[in-house]
Design a protein around this motif. Sequence first.
Motif, PDB file in Angstrom:
ATOM      1  N   ALA A  13      -6.045  -1.501  -6.829  1.00  0.00           N
ATOM      2  CA  ALA A  13      -7.351  -0.907  -6.550  1.00  0.00           C
ATOM      3  C   ALA A  13      -7.663  -0.989  -5.056  1.00  0.00           C
ATOM      4  O   ALA A  13      -8.187  -0.034  -4.464  1.00  0.00           O
ATOM      5  CB  ALA A  13      -8.437  -1.600  -7.364  1.00  0.00           C
ATOM      6  N   GLY A  14      -7.294  -2.098  -4.427  1.00  0.00           N
ATOM      7  CA  GLY A  14      -7.501  -2.235  -2.983  1.00  0.00           C
ATOM      8  C   GLY A  14      -6.664  -1.244  -2.192  1.00  0.00           C
ATOM      9  O   GLY A  14      -7.126  -0.680  -1.196  1.00  0.00           O
ATOM     10  N   ALA A  15      -5.431  -1.012  -2.637  1.00  0.00           N
ATOM     11  CA  ALA A  15      -4.576  -0.028  -1.970  1.00  0.00           C
ATOM     12  C   ALA A  15      -5.160   1.375  -2.122  1.00  0.00           C
ATOM     13  O   ALA A  15      -5.141   2.176  -1.183  1.00  0.00           O
ATOM     14  CB  ALA A  15      -3.161  -0.084  -2.532  1.00  0.00           C
ATOM     15  N   CYS A  16      -5.705   1.665  -3.294  1.00  0.00           N
ATOM     16  CA  CYS A  16      -6.345   2.969  -3.506  1.00  0.00           C
ATOM     17  C   CYS A  16      -7.539   3.118  -2.563  1.00  0.00           C
ATOM     18  O   CYS A  16      -7.741   4.180  -1.963  1.00  0.00           O
ATOM     19  CB  CYS A  16      -6.798   3.120  -4.953  1.00  0.00           C
ATOM     20  SG  CYS A  16      -5.438   3.323  -6.128  1.00  0.00           S
ATOM     21  N   ALA A  17      -8.331   2.069  -2.427  1.00  0.00           N
ATOM     22  CA  ALA A  17      -9.507   2.117  -1.552  1.00  0.00           C
ATOM     23  C   ALA A  17      -9.121   2.276  -0.088  1.00  0.00           C
ATOM     24  O   ALA A  17      -9.883   2.831   0.699  1.00  0.00           O
ATOM     25  CB  ALA A  17     -10.345   0.857  -1.738  1.00  0.00           C
ATOM     26  N   ALA A  18      -7.932   1.821   0.287  1.00  0.00           N
ATOM     27  CA  ALA A  18      -7.475   1.921   1.679  1.00  0.00           C
ATOM     28  C   ALA A  18      -6.742   3.224   1.968  1.00  0.00           C
ATOM     29  O   ALA A  18      -6.371   3.490   3.115  1.00  0.00           O
ATOM     30  CB  ALA A  18      -6.562   0.735   2.001  1.00  0.00           C
TER      31      ALA A  18
ATOM     32  N   ARG B 110      -5.991  -5.550  -9.197  1.00  0.00           N
ATOM     33  CA  ARG B 110      -6.959  -5.618  -8.085  1.00  0.00           C
ATOM     34  C   ARG B 110      -6.310  -5.208  -6.771  1.00  0.00           C
ATOM     35  O   ARG B 110      -6.915  -4.516  -5.957  1.00  0.00           O
ATOM     36  CB  ARG B 110      -7.567  -7.013  -7.970  1.00  0.00           C
ATOM     37  CG  ARG B 110      -8.544  -7.314  -9.072  1.00  0.00           C
ATOM     38  CD  ARG B 110      -9.188  -8.684  -8.857  1.00  0.00           C
ATOM     39  NE  ARG B 110      -9.919  -9.097 -10.012  1.00  0.00           N
ATOM     40  CZ  ARG B 110     -11.236  -9.026 -10.124  1.00  0.00           C
ATOM     41  NH1 ARG B 110     -11.945  -8.553  -9.130  1.00  0.00           N
ATOM     42  NH2 ARG B 110     -11.830  -9.440 -11.224  1.00  0.00           N
ATOM     43  N   ALA B 111      -5.082  -5.620  -6.564  1.00  0.00           N
ATOM     44  CA  ALA B 111      -4.373  -5.224  -5.341  1.00  0.00           C
ATOM     45  C   ALA B 111      -4.123  -3.723  -5.325  1.00  0.00           C
ATOM     46  O   ALA B 111      -4.227  -3.074  -4.279  1.00  0.00           O
ATOM     47  CB  ALA B 111      -3.053  -5.987  -5.220  1.00  0.00           C
TER      48      ALA B 111
ATOM     49  N   TYR C 172      -5.420   1.852 -13.548  1.00  0.00           N
ATOM     50  CA  TYR C 172      -5.014   0.895 -12.526  1.00  0.00           C
ATOM     51  C   TYR C 172      -3.902  -0.009 -13.052  1.00  0.00           C
ATOM     52  O   TYR C 172      -2.953  -0.314 -12.328  1.00  0.00           O
ATOM     53  CB  TYR C 172      -6.212   0.040 -12.072  1.00  0.00           C
ATOM     54  CG  TYR C 172      -7.219   0.817 -11.259  1.00  0.00           C
ATOM     55  CD1 TYR C 172      -7.002   1.070  -9.907  1.00  0.00           C
ATOM     56  CD2 TYR C 172      -8.379   1.301 -11.833  1.00  0.00           C
ATOM     57  CE1 TYR C 172      -7.912   1.780  -9.155  1.00  0.00           C
ATOM     58  CE2 TYR C 172      -9.310   2.014 -11.091  1.00  0.00           C
ATOM     59  CZ  TYR C 172      -9.072   2.253  -9.755  1.00  0.00           C
ATOM     60  OH  TYR C 172      -9.977   2.960  -9.023  1.00  0.00           O
TER      61      TYR C 172
ATOM     62  N   GLN D   2       0.836  -1.206   0.000  1.00  0.00           N
ATOM     63  CA  GLN D   2       0.000   0.000   0.000  1.00  0.00           C
ATOM     64  C   GLN D   2       0.867   1.251   0.000  1.00  0.00           C
ATOM     65  O   GLN D   2       0.616   2.190  -0.764  1.00  0.00           O
ATOM     66  CB  GLN D   2      -0.941   0.007   1.204  1.00  0.00           C
ATOM     67  CG  GLN D   2      -2.056  -0.996   1.111  1.00  0.00           C
ATOM     68  CD  GLN D   2      -2.824  -1.140   2.412  1.00  0.00           C
ATOM     69  OE1 GLN D   2      -2.300  -0.924   3.504  1.00  0.00           O
ATOM     70  NE2 GLN D   2      -4.093  -1.514   2.291  1.00  0.00           N
TER      71      GLN D   2
ATOM     72  N   ARG E 288     -13.184   5.614  -2.960  1.00  0.00           N
ATOM     73  CA  ARG E 288     -13.469   5.414  -1.541  1.00  0.00           C
ATOM     74  C   ARG E 288     -14.446   6.457  -0.997  1.00  0.00           C
ATOM     75  O   ARG E 288     -15.265   6.183  -0.152  1.00  0.00           O
ATOM     76  CB  ARG E 288     -12.131   5.447  -0.774  1.00  0.00           C
ATOM     77  CG  ARG E 288     -12.237   5.494   0.716  1.00  0.00           C
ATOM     78  CD  ARG E 288     -12.717   4.151   1.248  1.00  0.00           C
ATOM     79  NE  ARG E 288     -12.875   4.193   2.672  1.00  0.00           N
ATOM     80  CZ  ARG E 288     -13.965   4.610   3.317  1.00  0.00           C
ATOM     81  NH1 ARG E 288     -14.985   5.053   2.651  1.00  0.00           N
ATOM     82  NH2 ARG E 288     -14.025   4.573   4.627  1.00  0.00           N
TER      83      ARG E 288
END
Length: 177
Positions: free
Chosen positions: A129-134, A126-127, A112, A94, A157
């Motif tokens: 995108a998950g880091a962006c969401a966090a 996808r990872a 992405y 992240q 987010r």
Amino acid sequence: MVTPLLSIQYTTGRCKFGALLYGICESGICAILLGDEPQTLVEDLQRRFPTSEIRQQDVDLGSELAVLLAYIDTPGSTLTALPRPLAPFGTQFQQQVWQTLSQVGTGETITYSELARRCGRPTAMRAVAGACAANPLAIVVPCHRVLRSDGGISGYRWGVERKRSLIELENRLAAGI
């Protein structure tokens, strides 16, 4: 990821994108959150740091919040006036994504897949995108500048409409409009 035990101070305010929470810890700025209601942002902060002592400090942080609000009006301007370093808590991956995102300039966007490639993990969309969401530092770490591979605006987010508004604002600023 387990978050460390911290003492976090925060204040809330309003910006052109809604409610804003500004949070600091011993290391620096650990949270800049956007939303519709301040109480929802406080709950988000508590979820992110469940073992930490969290205290509202409106008076002590008022001048710092004013500087942040001025930055939000013109994203991409310099944050040198903030007296604290950025201190986002996240996994090593992240942190890498957020650091790479910080190199995407005002008025620019990235996909992405391109972000994953720049992080050295070309198949990890996808990872990424998950880091962006966090991302705990809205606007300052510009995850709103990340688009789908077809150039479309996808999840954010803090809401797709905020993302669209931020991109439009930055495009106008970059064009000198």
